[in-house]
Design an enzyme around this catalytic site. Structure first.
Site, short mmCIF file in Angstrom:
data_model
loop_
_atom_site.label_atom_id
_atom_site.label_comp_id
_atom_site.label_asym_id
_atom_site.label_seq_id
_atom_site.Cartn_x
_atom_site.Cartn_y
_atom_site.Cartn_z
N LYS A 193 33.13 62.44 78.51
CA LYS A 193 32.31 62.16 77.14
C LYS A 193 31.00 61.70 77.46
O LYS A 193 29.93 61.69 76.99
CB LYS A 193 33.14 61.17 76.54
CG LYS A 193 33.15 59.71 76.86
CD LYS A 193 33.39 58.92 75.87
CE LYS A 193 33.71 57.27 76.02
NZ LYS A 193 34.62 56.87 77.19
N HIS A 224 40.69 49.60 81.28
CA HIS A 224 39.35 50.05 81.38
C HIS A 224 38.50 48.57 81.02
O HIS A 224 38.83 47.86 80.00
CB HIS A 224 38.76 51.07 80.18
CG HIS A 224 37.73 51.60 80.40
ND1 HIS A 224 36.46 50.87 80.49
CD2 HIS A 224 37.31 52.99 80.40
CE1 HIS A 224 35.45 51.83 80.75
NE2 HIS A 224 35.82 52.82 80.74
N GLU A 241 38.13 56.49 86.42
CA GLU A 241 37.46 57.39 85.27
C GLU A 241 35.92 57.11 85.06
O GLU A 241 35.83 56.78 84.08
CB GLU A 241 38.35 57.19 84.19
CG GLU A 241 39.80 57.41 84.23
CD GLU A 241 40.55 56.80 82.90
OE1 GLU A 241 39.75 55.92 82.05
OE2 GLU A 241 41.69 57.20 82.77
C1 LIG Z 1 34.36 56.12 78.17
C2 LIG Z 1 35.72 55.95 79.04
C3 LIG Z 1 35.32 56.09 80.55
C4 LIG Z 1 34.04 56.31 80.94
O1 LIG Z 1 33.37 54.91 81.21
P1 LIG Z 1 32.12 54.60 81.87
O2 LIG Z 1 31.79 53.39 81.37
O3 LIG Z 1 31.16 55.43 81.51
O4 LIG Z 1 32.63 54.77 83.36
C5 LIG Z 1 36.54 56.10 81.28
N1 LIG Z 1 37.79 56.08 80.37
C6 LIG Z 1 38.02 55.86 79.27
C7 LIG Z 1 39.37 55.84 78.85
C8 LIG Z 1 36.81 55.69 78.52
O5 LIG Z 1 37.20 55.52 77.06
#
Ligand SMILES: *Cc1c(COP(=O)(O)O)cnc(C)c1O
Length: 394
Positions: free
Chosen positions: A71, A199, A277
Site C-alpha cells: 500500500k 503494528h 511488514e
Molecule cells: C500500512 C501497514 C503496513 C506498512 O506500514 P509502514 O509504516 O509503511 O511500514 C504494514 N502492515 C499493515 C497491517 C499495515 O496496515
C-alpha cells in the site's frame, strides 16, 4: 524550460554509511534529466535506493523476513524490484494480491494482513493459495472457516502506538488478554493458528513500542505453548521510520533495530520464524517528486508559487499520512519567505506557507526527496483535470 546549469559533474560519492543521502548534485542531475525526458510532474523511484533500504533492513534484522506492504507504493516495477531482492509481500485486498501475483510473487511469500476481509476476498486467497492471514476478532474466524478452511492465521494484537505519526491501534488489534483464546477458537474451527502480529503505527519513532509489543507477544507464545498450542510465526508489522528532511534528528533505524534484535533473541525460541511488514522504510527514501512552477504572484508580502502537483495528487500524504516535506529548488541565491501551492482551484491545495527559497520563475523545478511512500499511492486520479506524476524507475 528553466535555464539550467549544464555539465555539472557529480562529485566523488561520500561513503554512505547511513544509507540514504546521495549527494545533492547527483539528485539535482536526476531532477534535470527527468524534466528533460519526461516533463513534469514526475516521480523518480531510484532502484539503487530500494535495494539499499532492503539491504539495510536485512543487515540490521537478519532473522526477520521483510514482507513489503505494497500500500505504501504499489507500482508494478517497485513490486518486481522487491521480488528480485527476495522480499515477501503484505497485501490488504484481493486486488493487491492479484497485483503482486501478476508480477510473479510466490503465494507462499504473501501475507493477507487485513484483519477485516470480505468473504469473496478470502475465497480468492484460497484459490490462489495465499494461506497466511491476520485476524483480530471472532466473527472474522467464522468467515475464514467458511471460505478458507485450513487457512493459517495470526492474531493481531493491539499494542501501544506512542509517538507514531500514523496511529493504527484505534482501529485494529485484539486485546492481548484474548489472543490465546482467539487462537484456540481458530483451531476448533478448523483453522491453523500460527502466531501473532502487531503494528506499532506508521513512522514509529519510539522503539519502546516494538520492545513492549514483543514482550507482550512472548508472554502469549509462552501461554500458548503451556496450553499445547505451540506458535511458530511472529510478525512484527511495519512502522519503521525514515527521515523526510535532510536535517531531521531522532530517527535511527539501525539503533532501533538493534534493540528489536536483542528482544527477539532473548524473548523467543530460536525456532520461531520472524516476519515484518515494512512499507515506508523500503520505498519512501527512493522517491523524488519533481514538479515545475506553473504560475507565480506576490501576495501578502510573499512570493506565491503554483506548481503542477498538489494535495489531491502526489502530495496527498500531507492529508492521509500527516506528512511534511522539504521543498528544494535548483536555483541558488538569496532566499525569501514563500508560499507553495498546488494547481487545483482549492485553497486547501496549499503545500507550504513558509518556505525559505530563492526567487523562482515559471518553468523552474521544485522537487521533494523521500516521498516514495504514501504519495502516488493515494493520489486522486484526475481531480480538476490535473494528472498525478508519471512514475519512472531509474
Ligand atoms: C500500512 C501497514 C503496513 C506498512 O506500514 P509502514 O509504516 O509503511 O511500514 C504494514 N502492515 C499493515 C497491517 C499495515 O496496515
Amino acid at each position: 524550460m528553466p535555464v539550467v546549469q549544464k555539465n555539472l559533474k557529480p562529485p566523488q560519492l561520500k561513503s554512505e554509511s547511513n544509507g540514504v543521502h546521495s549527494t545533492a548534485v547527483t539528485v539535482e542531475n536526476l531532477v534535470r534529466a527527468a524534466i528533460k525526458k519526461h516533463g513534469s510532474p514526475v516521480m523518480i523511484i531510484r532502484r539503487s535506493v530500494l535495494e539499499k533500504q532492503y539491504n539495510r533492513f536485512k543487515k540490521s534484522l537478519p532473522d526477520v523476513t521483510p514482507y513489503y506492504a505494497i500500500k505504501a507504493n504499489p507500482h508494478p516495477a517497485v513490486i518486481k524490484a522487491f521480488i528480485a531482492l527476495g522480499a515477501g509481500f503484505d497485501v490488504a485486498s484481493a486486488a493487491e494480491m492479484k497485483l503482486v501475483l501478476k508480477q510473479g510473487a510466490s503465494p507462499s511469500k504473501i501475507i493477507f494482513a487485513n484483519t477485516i476481509k470480505t468473504g469473496d476476498d478470502i475465497a480468492f486467497a484460497q484459490r490462489r493459495k495465499v494461506r497466511l492471514m491476520t485476524f483480530d476478532n471472532e466473527p472474522e474466524l467464522y468467515k475464514l472457516a467458511k471460505h478458507y478452511p485450513g487457512a493459517h492465521v495470526l492474531v493481531r494484537i493491539k499494542v501501544a502506538n506512542h509517538g507514531s505519526v500514523v496511529e493504527l491501534s484505534l482501529k485494529f488489534g485484539a486485546d492481548p488478554e484474548h489472543a490465546f483464546l482467539l487462537l484456540r477458537k481458530a483451531k476448533t474451527l478448523g483453522l491453523v493458528p500460527m502466531g501473532i502480529s502487531f503494528h506499532v503505527g506508521s513512522q514509529a519513532k519510539n522503539v519502546e513500542n516494538y520492545v513492549q509489543a514483543l514482550e507482550i507477544s512472548s508472554d502469549i507464545f509462552n501461554e500458548a505453548e503451556e496450553n499445547g498450542l505451540p506458535l511458530k510465526i511472529m510478525d512484527i508489522g511495519g512502522g519503521f521510520p525514515i527521515q523526510h528532511f535532510d536535517n531531521e534528528v531522532g530517527i535511527n533505524f539501525e539503533r532501533m533495530a538493534s534493540q528489536i534484535r536483542r528482544q527477539i533473541r532473548t524473548k523467543f525460541d530460536k525456532s520461531v520464524r520472524f516476519i515484518a511488514e515494512p512499507g515506508r522504510f523500503l520505498v519512501g527514501p527512493a522517491g523524488i517528486l519533481v514538479t515545475q512552477v506553473i504560475g507565480r504572484t506576490f501576495r501578502n508580502n510573499k512570493n506565491y508559487y503554483y506548481i503542477n502537483d498538489g494535495i489531491y495528487a502526489d502530495f496527498s500524504g500531507m492529508v492521509f499520512d500527516h506528512s511534511r516535506y522539504e521543498f528544494k529548488t535548483l536555483r541558488r541565491g538569496q532566499k525569501f519567505l514563500s508560499t507553495i501551492a498546488g494547481p487545483t482551484c482549492d485553497s486547501f491545495d496549499t503545500l507550504s506557507v513558509n518556505e525559505e527559497i530563492p526567487e523562482l520563475y515559471v518553468g523552474d523545478a521544485v522537487y521533494v526527496k523521500n516521498i516514495g511512500a504514501y504519495s502516488c499511492a493515494s493520489a486522486a486520479a484526475n481531480f480538476n483535470g490535473f494528472p498525478p506524476a508519471k512514475i519512472i524507475l531509474v
